[in-house]
Each structure stands twice: as structure tokens, then as C-alpha cells.
Motif scaffolding. Structure first.
Motif, PDB file in Angstrom:
ATOM      1  N   PRO A 168      -3.244 -12.247   1.020  1.00 37.22           N
ATOM      2  CA  PRO A 168      -1.558 -11.694   0.700  1.00 37.22           C
ATOM      3  C   PRO A 168      -1.101 -10.832   1.835  1.00 37.22           C
ATOM      4  O   PRO A 168      -1.898 -10.487   2.736  1.00 37.22           O
ATOM      5  N   LEU A 169       0.245 -10.964   1.815  1.00 43.32           N
ATOM      6  CA  LEU A 169       0.956 -10.237   2.808  1.00 43.32           C
ATOM      7  C   LEU A 169       0.602  -8.691   2.647  1.00 43.32           C
ATOM      8  O   LEU A 169       0.649  -8.275   1.301  1.00 43.32           O
ATOM      9  N   LEU A 170       0.439  -8.087   3.495  1.00 39.22           N
ATOM     10  CA  LEU A 170       0.270  -6.395   3.314  1.00 39.22           C
ATOM     11  C   LEU A 170       1.638  -5.797   3.671  1.00 39.22           C
ATOM     12  O   LEU A 170       2.063  -5.887   4.850  1.00 39.22           O
ATOM     13  N   ILE A 171       2.186  -5.301   2.742  1.00 38.87           N
ATOM     14  CA  ILE A 171       3.546  -4.357   2.976  1.00 38.87           C
ATOM     15  C   ILE A 171       2.767  -2.794   3.037  1.00 38.87           C
ATOM     16  O   ILE A 171       2.151  -2.582   2.388  1.00 38.87           O
ATOM     17  N   LEU A 172       3.601  -2.280   4.077  1.00 40.83           N
ATOM     18  CA  LEU A 172       3.583  -1.035   3.991  1.00 40.83           C
ATOM     19  C   LEU A 172       4.954  -0.252   4.063  1.00 40.83           C
ATOM     20  O   LEU A 172       5.877  -0.563   4.611  1.00 40.83           O
ATOM     21  N   GLU A 173       4.825   0.860   3.003  1.00 40.35           N
ATOM     22  CA  GLU A 173       6.102   1.672   3.089  1.00 40.35           C
ATOM     23  C   GLU A 173       5.806   3.124   3.904  1.00 40.35           C
ATOM     24  O   GLU A 173       6.602   3.929   3.167  1.00 40.35           O
ATOM     25  N   THR A 174       5.235   3.150   4.739  1.00 39.74           N
ATOM     26  CA  THR A 174       5.016   4.543   5.489  1.00 39.74           C
ATOM     27  C   THR A 174       6.203   5.176   5.940  1.00 39.74           C
ATOM     28  O   THR A 174       7.123   4.339   6.467  1.00 39.74           O
ATOM     29  N   GLY A 175       6.615   6.166   5.773  1.00 36.86           N
ATOM     30  CA  GLY A 175       7.831   7.033   6.015  1.00 36.86           C
ATOM     31  C   GLY A 175       7.590   8.017   6.852  1.00 36.86           C
ATOM     32  O   GLY A 175       7.827   7.941   8.234  1.00 36.86           O
ATOM     33  N   ARG A 176       6.999   9.180   6.430  1.00 35.07           N
ATOM     34  CA  ARG A 176       6.800  10.599   7.277  1.00 35.07           C
ATOM     35  C   ARG A 176       6.001  10.063   8.690  1.00 35.07           C
ATOM     36  O   ARG A 176       6.428  10.662   9.676  1.00 35.07           O
ATOM     37  N   ALA A 177       5.089   9.476   8.710  1.00 34.44           N
ATOM     38  CA  ALA A 177       4.215   9.269   9.817  1.00 34.44           C
ATOM     39  C   ALA A 177       4.999   8.391  10.930  1.00 34.44           C
ATOM     40  O   ALA A 177       4.760   8.452  12.098  1.00 34.44           O
ATOM     41  N   MET A 195       0.791  -1.227  -0.065  1.00 40.60           N
ATOM     42  CA  MET A 195      -0.064  -0.018   0.054  1.00 40.60           C
ATOM     43  C   MET A 195       0.987   1.272   0.016  1.00 40.60           C
ATOM     44  O   MET A 195       0.291   2.337   0.141  1.00 40.60           O
ATOM     45  N   GLY A 196       2.197   1.298  -0.150  1.00 44.79           N
ATOM     46  CA  GLY A 196       2.820   2.373  -0.117  1.00 44.79           C
ATOM     47  C   GLY A 196       3.001   3.147   1.157  1.00 44.79           C
ATOM     48  O   GLY A 196       2.690   2.638   2.255  1.00 44.79           O
ATOM     49  N   GLY A 197       3.417   4.418   1.051  1.00 46.10           N
ATOM     50  CA  GLY A 197       3.522   5.329   1.997  1.00 46.10           C
ATOM     51  C   GLY A 197       2.268   6.407   2.012  1.00 46.10           C
ATOM     52  O   GLY A 197       1.279   6.177   1.324  1.00 46.10           O
ATOM     53  N   GLY A 198       2.973   7.436   2.655  1.00 52.18           N
ATOM     54  CA  GLY A 198       1.967   8.689   2.461  1.00 52.18           C
ATOM     55  C   GLY A 198       0.908   9.201   3.670  1.00 52.18           C
ATOM     56  O   GLY A 198       0.413  10.269   3.571  1.00 52.18           O
ATOM     57  N   PHE A 199       1.061   8.513   4.778  1.00 49.93           N
ATOM     58  CA  PHE A 199       0.151   8.509   5.676  1.00 49.93           C
ATOM     59  C   PHE A 199       0.601  10.072   6.272  1.00 49.93           C
ATOM     60  O   PHE A 199       1.715  10.217   6.570  1.00 49.93           O
ATOM     61  N   ALA A 200      -0.356  10.996   6.697  1.00 47.53           N
ATOM     62  CA  ALA A 200       0.039  12.222   7.150  1.00 47.53           C
ATOM     63  C   ALA A 200       0.730  12.123   8.366  1.00 47.53           C
ATOM     64  O   ALA A 200       0.401  11.218   9.096  1.00 47.53           O
TER      65      ALA A 200
END
Ligand SMILES: *Cc1c(COP(=O)(O)O)cnc(C)c1O
Length: 452
Positions: free
Chosen positions: A299-308, A253-258
Motif C-alpha cells: 500500500p501507499l504509505l501516507i503521513l500526516e505529520t504536522g508539528r515535527a 499513519m496520521g501525525g503526532g511525531f514529537a
């Protein structure tokens, strides 16, 4: 604990100017310590300005994000977004906690390998992967997230040479109800590009399509958009299973959470406006769980959250150089750091706290940086107790992007210190010097001498 200073109670009229729901805030408490380390001691030892990162905050924030997803979904994997903060020490804290690496360039890919991340736990995103970088990613069994058809064709060509079956995913962009839509990366869902790429990958039979990826935006304030994205990726995964009888191993699901920063012009403060990890996790996991996967084939859920994950853990300490009055009478305070090291001040109203005791009297001020450049503004309008020359300030929530987007423009970049769990500060990046900058320059010999 230090005895609190007595201040007589005052009735204070609200200043005119920008107000939020809570009225213009006129009360601050000085921030004299980061974790248990004195701000003054840090500046005395490591100089001013200085980036400080709290390892405790990193670990606590990661634990709460991890908890939010793992309590809702059985298979979760975080991958640290290198571009958000690629200080090696920071990356390794995430790797110690179990994060894989997520990189968007050959440089970051090298960095992740050098930090010791196993090749098969590196996700390689981004539109610019050279032939050599793709080759090495295939050899290392990394997860290659394909951005465009030219990249796909290059990989197809490389397979015969490398003699190894690449593991790939495609990046998918889509309408999630947030505009303008982020459609420059990856393949579009609605117009069929995503299916076109999937068909080509599966029918050429040169690589394994193991995942589906999206990264729908940045500083996203709407968990519902992630819910829509997760539904669309799940639908693609199930469609692939139906059409080709092939299982997709993961949805990323990538990143981008505030983060908790306050966007310029925002009515509410970031701490009140930004959704929690639980809200993002709820939207994403509900969508995937509802999509119709058989229980043991989720499926495995991958998260690339950075800033949060990192923003809160970073502080910038600095000093007041001077005060002056602008022609319109406003107070201007000049600090020893500016947009050169605090790039994010272009889009956030960062919270700035004085680092020493002060009176309750406050005044509207503009905070400028030290650069000889008109746009070097740290805060356009902030209500602060007057700061004197030599006073220190602490800027909050600067852990994301500042230590990667900083510029070596006019001034040298400051040191970065990590405070460990025992409150011991470690320099994790030395302050730049003329020598470190000059190291890459070369002077043709005929230009060595001059007479003035
Ligand atoms: C930048 C980026 C991230 C991290 O984004 P944040 O806004 O820091 O959470 C994750 N994935 C990809 C592909 C990115 O480009």
C-alpha cells in the motif's frame, strides 16, 4: 561575520533548582538573526511581538523526513496537516514540495481547495463533517476518513443523491501500548468495531474503501507505538483482501511525531528526548514490509505529520516591557507576548534566547506575558541573563499550533513574516487592527448613542 565580544573566563557554581542531566545550563548565545535577517530589523519593520517563519528550515526539515521514509519504503506521500499551521503561505510551501492537504473541518477543507489543492488530494478527517461538506467532498473525489457510524450512514444516504462513488477510509483506534489510549476517534481495532465498519462499507457497496487511517496520539516519543499501529493496520488490510478480495490502496499513519520542544517536567531537553524521523520511519516501514503484502501490492504509505515538520521553523520575537521583584525575591520579567499568542507555553518549556549581547551573569526568573491575567506565564522558571526594558527575545520552536490556536484576547494578534530562501522577509499575515476585529461586529442602532 561580526567580531566576537571578549568575555573573561569565569568559574560559575551551578545554581540550585531544576537540573537536567547536563547540569543547569548557564551559557547562552544571543540570537541576533533568523536565517540572515536581523531580529532588530524585523522588529523595527514589522513590530513587536512578531512571528517569523524560516522557509529554509521548513524545506530542510521536510526533505529529511521525506528522505527517512523514501529510503525505506517505495511509495510514500505526505499530507500537510492544516490545523498545525494553516497560514496559506506555509501550506503552499508544503504543497510546492509535493504534500497533499489533510483537513479536519469544513473550514480547513475550503482553505485547501482555495489554495489550489486538487480535490482528490485532500484527506478529510475529523468527527464533524456536515451533509453539505460531505456532498462537496464526494463531488470533489476527496478521501473521506470516516470517524463514526453515523457519518457512514449519512454517506450511504448521500450516494444516491450525488451519484458518485465516494472514496473512503476508516479511522482506526487501537492499543499501541501508550496510555491513556486515544479511543474517541474512529473505530476500535481490538473490540471489533473496525471490522464492523469495514463489513458495512463493503457489503452496502455504495463506496470504495480505499484506505485505513490512524492517528494514535500527539507528541509521541515512542516509535515502537507506530510500529504496533502499522502492524495492526496492515493486518486489517490483508484481512480485507482475504475476506473480500479487495485491495486497500493506502495506509495512513496520521501525525503526532514529537517535535524538538521540551515538554514541561521532562528530564531531558526536547532535542535529546525526541526520536528522529529515521526512528519513526524505521518502526513504521519495517512493520508494513514484514506484514506479508505481495511485492507489487504494497500500500501507499501516507503521513500526516504536522508539528515535527514545522515547529523548528517558527520563532516568536518580542520585547521586554519591564522587570520587577516578586514578593519572594525572584526576578520577574514581563514580555509583550503571552499565552494569548503562545498557547503552547501551557505544555512546553520553550527555549527563550536574548537577542542582544549580554554578560555571563545569570539569574533565575519568571517570564510573564502582558495580559492582565494570572495564568499568563511564558516560562515558570528560566535561567537567563537579566534582560532590560526594551531588550528583545527570541522564542524557539513555535511553528506548530500557535498560529492556529492563538486567541484574540485582550490584545491584537501580531503579524507573521516568512523569510524566503533569499533571506527576504514577506508579511504572510498582517497584524490585526481594531478595524479588522470590528469588521464582524454589528451594533443595533438603538445602542449607538449614550450620554455619560
Ligand atoms: C492533528 C492531526 C495531525 C497532525 O498532528 P501533529 O501532532 O501536528 O503531527 C494529523 N492527523 C490528524 C487526523 C490530526 O488530527
Amino acid at each position: 561575520m561580526k567580531k566576537q565580544q571578549y568575555e573573561r573566563p569565569v568559574i560559575q557554581k551551578l545554581n540550585t533548582g531544576l537540573m537536567n542531566k547536563f547540569g543547569t545550563k548557564t551559557e547562552y548565545s544571543p540570537v541576533t538573526h533568523i536565517d540572515d535577517v536581523g531580529v532588530k530589523d524585523l522588529i523595527n519593520e514589522f513590530g513587536s511581538p512578531l512571528f517569523v517563519i524560516s522557509e529554509k528550515t521548513i524545506r530542510d526539515t521536510y526533505a529529511s523526513a521525506n528522505r527517512a521514509f523514501k529510503t525505506r519504503y517505495p511509495k510514500v506521500q505526505f499530507a500537510w496537516s492544516y490545523k498545525t499551521n494553516y497560514m496559506n503561505a506555509v501550506c503552499n510551501v508544503y504543497h510546492q514540495m509535493g504534500s497533499w492537504g489533510e483537513v479536519v473541518s469544513g473550514f480547513e477543507y475550503q482553505k485547501a481547495l482555495k489554495n489550489g489543492v486538487p480535490g482528490n488530494k485532500i484527506i478529510f478527517n475529523g468527527p464533524d463533517k456536515t451533509i453539505d461538506e460531505l456532498k462537496s467532498a464526494i463531488e470533489n473525489d476527496s478521501l473521506i476518513h470516516i470517524d463514526h457510524l453515523d457519518e457512514l450512514y449519512t454517506i450511504i444516504e448521500l450516494v444516491d443523491e450525488v451519484k458518485k462513488r465516494p472514496r473512503v477510509a476508516i479511522r482506526v483506534n487501537m492499543d499501541t501500548g501508550i496510555y491513556p489510549m486515544w479511543d474517541r476517534f474512529g473505530f476500535n481495532y481490538e473490540n471489533g468495531q473496525a471490522w464492523d465498519a469495514i463489513n458495512k462499507i463493503i457489503l452496502t457497496d455504495k463506496m470504495d474503501l480505499v484506505g485505513l487511517h490512524c492517528h494514535i496520539g500527539t507528541f509521541m516519543l515512542a516509535p515502537s507505538a507506530y510500529g504496533i499501529a502499522a502492524s495492526k493496520l496492515s493486518e486489517l488490510a490483508l484481512g480485507i483482501q482475504k475476506k473480500y478480495d479487495k485491495k486497500i490502496q493506502y495506509i495512513d499513519m496520521g501525525g503526532g511525531f514529537a517535535s524538538k520542544n521540551t515538554l514541561k517536567g521532562s528530564y531531558l531537553q526536547g532535542v535529546d528526548a525526541s526520536p528522529t524521523f529515521d526512528e519513526f520511519a524505521e518502526a513504521i516501514t519495517t512493520s508494513i514490509l514484514n506484514a506479508g503484502f505481495v511485492e507489487d501490492e504494497l500500500p501507499l504509505l501516507i503521513l500526516e505529520t504536522g508539528r515535527a515538520l514545522i515547529d523548528d521553523a517558527g520563532y516568536l520575537l518580542g520585547s521586554v516591557i519591564s522587570n520587577k521583584r516578586l514578593s519572594d525575591g525572584r526576578r520577574a520579567t514581563i514580555l509583550d507576548f503571552g499565552v494569548n499568542v503562545m498557547f503552547t507555553s501551557f505544555w512546553y518549556d520553550h527555549k527563550v534566547s536574548p537577542a542582544q549581547e549580554f554578560s555571563q551573569y545569570t539569574e533565575d526568573a519568571v517570564l510573564y506575558g502582558p495580559l492582565c491575567m494570572n495564568i499568563d506565564v511564558v516560562r515558570e522558571n528560566v535561567t537567563l541573563p537579566p534582560l532590560k526594558k526594551g531588550d528583545h527575545v527570541v522564542v524557539h520552536t513555535v511553528g506548530a499550533y500557535n498560529m492556529t490556536q492563538w486567541m484574540q484576547f485582550i490584545a491584537l494578534r501580531p503579524a507573521v513574516v516568512l523569510i524566503d530562501l533569499d533571506n527576504k522577509p514577506h508579511v504572510i499575515r498582517k497584524r490585526e487592527t481594531l478595524e479588522s476585529i470590528d469588521a464582524n461586529e454589528q451594533l443595533p442602532s438603538y445602542l449607538k448613542d449614550f450620554k455619560l
